[in-house]
Design a protein around this motif. Structure first.
Motif, PDB file in Angstrom:
ATOM      1  N   VAL A 187       0.762  -1.062  -0.017  1.00 54.41           N
ATOM      2  CA  VAL A 187      -0.148  -0.080  -0.110  1.00 54.41           C
ATOM      3  C   VAL A 187       1.001   1.165  -0.005  1.00 54.41           C
ATOM      4  O   VAL A 187       2.159   1.220   0.366  1.00 54.41           O
ATOM      5  CB  VAL A 187      -0.781  -0.052   1.392  1.00 54.41           C
ATOM      6  CG1 VAL A 187      -1.897  -1.103   1.006  1.00 54.41           C
ATOM      7  CG2 VAL A 187      -0.301  -0.154   2.492  1.00 54.41           C
ATOM      8  N   ILE A 238       2.172  -5.196   3.235  1.00 55.51           N
ATOM      9  CA  ILE A 238       1.293  -5.723   4.147  1.00 55.51           C
ATOM     10  C   ILE A 238       1.441  -7.106   4.193  1.00 55.51           C
ATOM     11  O   ILE A 238       1.516  -7.703   5.349  1.00 55.51           O
ATOM     12  CB  ILE A 238      -0.072  -5.336   3.787  1.00 55.51           C
ATOM     13  CG1 ILE A 238      -0.160  -3.670   3.728  1.00 55.51           C
ATOM     14  CG2 ILE A 238      -0.967  -5.765   4.983  1.00 55.51           C
ATOM     15  CD1 ILE A 238      -0.073  -3.067   5.038  1.00 55.51           C
ATOM     16  N   GLY A 272      -1.777  -8.748   8.951  1.00 53.81           N
ATOM     17  CA  GLY A 272      -1.910  -8.968   7.435  1.00 53.81           C
ATOM     18  C   GLY A 272      -2.759 -10.174   7.131  1.00 53.81           C
ATOM     19  O   GLY A 272      -2.917 -10.411   5.784  1.00 53.81           O
ATOM     20  N   SER A 305      -6.264 -10.539   7.514  1.00 59.88           N
ATOM     21  CA  SER A 305      -7.480 -10.437   6.542  1.00 59.88           C
ATOM     22  C   SER A 305      -7.093  -9.668   5.069  1.00 59.88           C
ATOM     23  O   SER A 305      -7.833  -9.914   4.081  1.00 59.88           O
ATOM     24  CB  SER A 305      -8.291  -9.323   7.287  1.00 59.88           C
ATOM     25  OG  SER A 305      -8.793  -9.888   8.443  1.00 59.88           O
ATOM     26  N   THR A 306      -5.781  -9.259   5.077  1.00 59.46           N
ATOM     27  CA  THR A 306      -5.364  -8.724   3.946  1.00 59.46           C
ATOM     28  C   THR A 306      -5.143  -9.770   2.914  1.00 59.46           C
ATOM     29  O   THR A 306      -5.232  -9.634   1.637  1.00 59.46           O
ATOM     30  CB  THR A 306      -4.324  -7.584   3.951  1.00 59.46           C
ATOM     31  OG1 THR A 306      -4.531  -6.645   4.797  1.00 59.46           O
ATOM     32  CG2 THR A 306      -3.515  -7.218   2.655  1.00 59.46           C
ATOM     33  N   LYS A 334      -8.247 -11.117   1.453  1.00 61.37           N
ATOM     34  CA  LYS A 334      -8.637 -10.607   0.252  1.00 61.37           C
ATOM     35  C   LYS A 334      -8.031 -10.383  -0.725  1.00 61.37           C
ATOM     36  O   LYS A 334      -8.534 -10.612  -2.095  1.00 61.37           O
ATOM     37  CB  LYS A 334      -8.847  -8.887   0.822  1.00 61.37           C
ATOM     38  CG  LYS A 334      -9.888  -8.642   1.943  1.00 61.37           C
ATOM     39  CD  LYS A 334      -9.786  -7.259   2.309  1.00 61.37           C
ATOM     40  CE  LYS A 334     -10.647  -7.025   3.508  1.00 61.37           C
ATOM     41  NZ  LYS A 334     -10.559  -5.798   3.850  1.00 61.37           N
ATOM     42  N   GLU A 377      -8.415  -7.623  -3.310  1.00 65.07           N
ATOM     43  CA  GLU A 377      -7.303  -6.761  -3.438  1.00 65.07           C
ATOM     44  C   GLU A 377      -6.208  -7.471  -4.400  1.00 65.07           C
ATOM     45  O   GLU A 377      -6.357  -8.551  -4.594  1.00 65.07           O
ATOM     46  CB  GLU A 377      -6.467  -6.561  -1.969  1.00 65.07           C
ATOM     47  CG  GLU A 377      -7.126  -5.882  -1.083  1.00 65.07           C
ATOM     48  CD  GLU A 377      -7.457  -4.418  -1.212  1.00 65.07           C
ATOM     49  OE1 GLU A 377      -6.853  -3.927  -2.261  1.00 65.07           O
ATOM     50  OE2 GLU A 377      -8.058  -3.756  -0.500  1.00 65.07           O
TER      51      GLU A 377
END
Length: 240
Positions: free
Chosen positions: A11, A20, A43, A45-46, A49, A55
């Motif tokens: 990011v 991340i 990190g 949940s990222t 995604k 993402e």
């Protein structure tokens, strides 16, 4: 089988680039349950995604049953067999439960079909089938409904992001029972992101994410003892 190779997500914050997810690699076998845990903000949940296509990865590769899906968007990934349940399920004012389940299934469902899905997650079909998916539903009701949407069609892989978040103990018990049933059938792989010891105990393997990297990964019997403090409490649980 899911294969994740050197996955990276960055990011840009005020002109400063920050990673991340940092060069993460792992596999999830057919029918396996992998529980991902670790400190808040690490990190997890990222990563979920990025796997779903919400993402876009900056680097690395995602392969599902030999098919490179790295460039696929969220709709295409759903079509090839990935299901996803959000930490906070979205609400849709004006959409009924039966309509939502039909959209999730990719076809118009009959009332008896919807009733079976709702009953499987502990919801009385007659009370819910015509209700709107809006703020009148509690957190526990939304969680159970979202699991019903994931179960509305077969998947190769289902990803659940902190399914225990914001629900009561009774609803949590119902969710655990559903995960156990899915896992026993071995018809699809499961990735569960969780801090809850009861869910972690269900895992075939555990992966710990810390600061965007894999801190540890292995069989439950090997990893779980490292997460426990001397009092026998899981140290991955968030502080009270």
């Amino acid at each position: 089988m899911l294969e994740v190779r050197d996955l990276t997500f960055k990011v840009n914050e005020n002109g400063i680039e920050r990673s991340i997810v940092k060069n993460i690699s792992f596999e999830v076998a057919d029918g396996e349950m992998l529980v991902i845990t670790g400190p808040n903000g690490g990190g997890k949940s990222t990563l979920a995604k990025v796997l779903m296509g919400i993402e876009d990865a900056d680097d690395g590769q995602i392969v599902l049953d030999g098919e490179d899906i790295t460039s696929y968007d969220i709709n295409h990934r759903a079509n090839v067999g990935i299901g996803f349940a959000f930490q906070q399920p979205p609400r849709f004012k004006g959409m009924t439960v039966i309509r939502l389940l039909s959209l999730a299934a990719g076809k118009e469902l009959t009332k008896p079909e919807c009733c079976r899905m709702l009953s499987a997650v502990g919801l009385c079909a007659n009370e819910y089938i015509t209700r709107e998916v809006d703020a009148t539903l509690s957190g526990g009701e939304m969680k159970r409904l979202e699991i019903a949407t994931v179960l509305a069609r077969p998947h190769k892989l289902c990803i659940f992001d902190e399914p225990e978040a914001g629900i009561d103990l009774w609803s949590f018990s119902m969710l655990v029972q559903q995960f156990e049933k899915i896992h026993q059938k071995k018809e699809q792989s499961l990735i569960l992101i969780s801090h809850q010891e009861r869910i972690i105990q269900m895992a075939d393997r555990i992966m710990v994410i810390e600061d965007g990297r894999i801190g540890a990964i292995g069989q439950k019997e090997d990893i779980l003892p490292t997460l426990m403090n001397p009092a026998g409490t899981c140290t991955c649980l968030p502080p009270k």
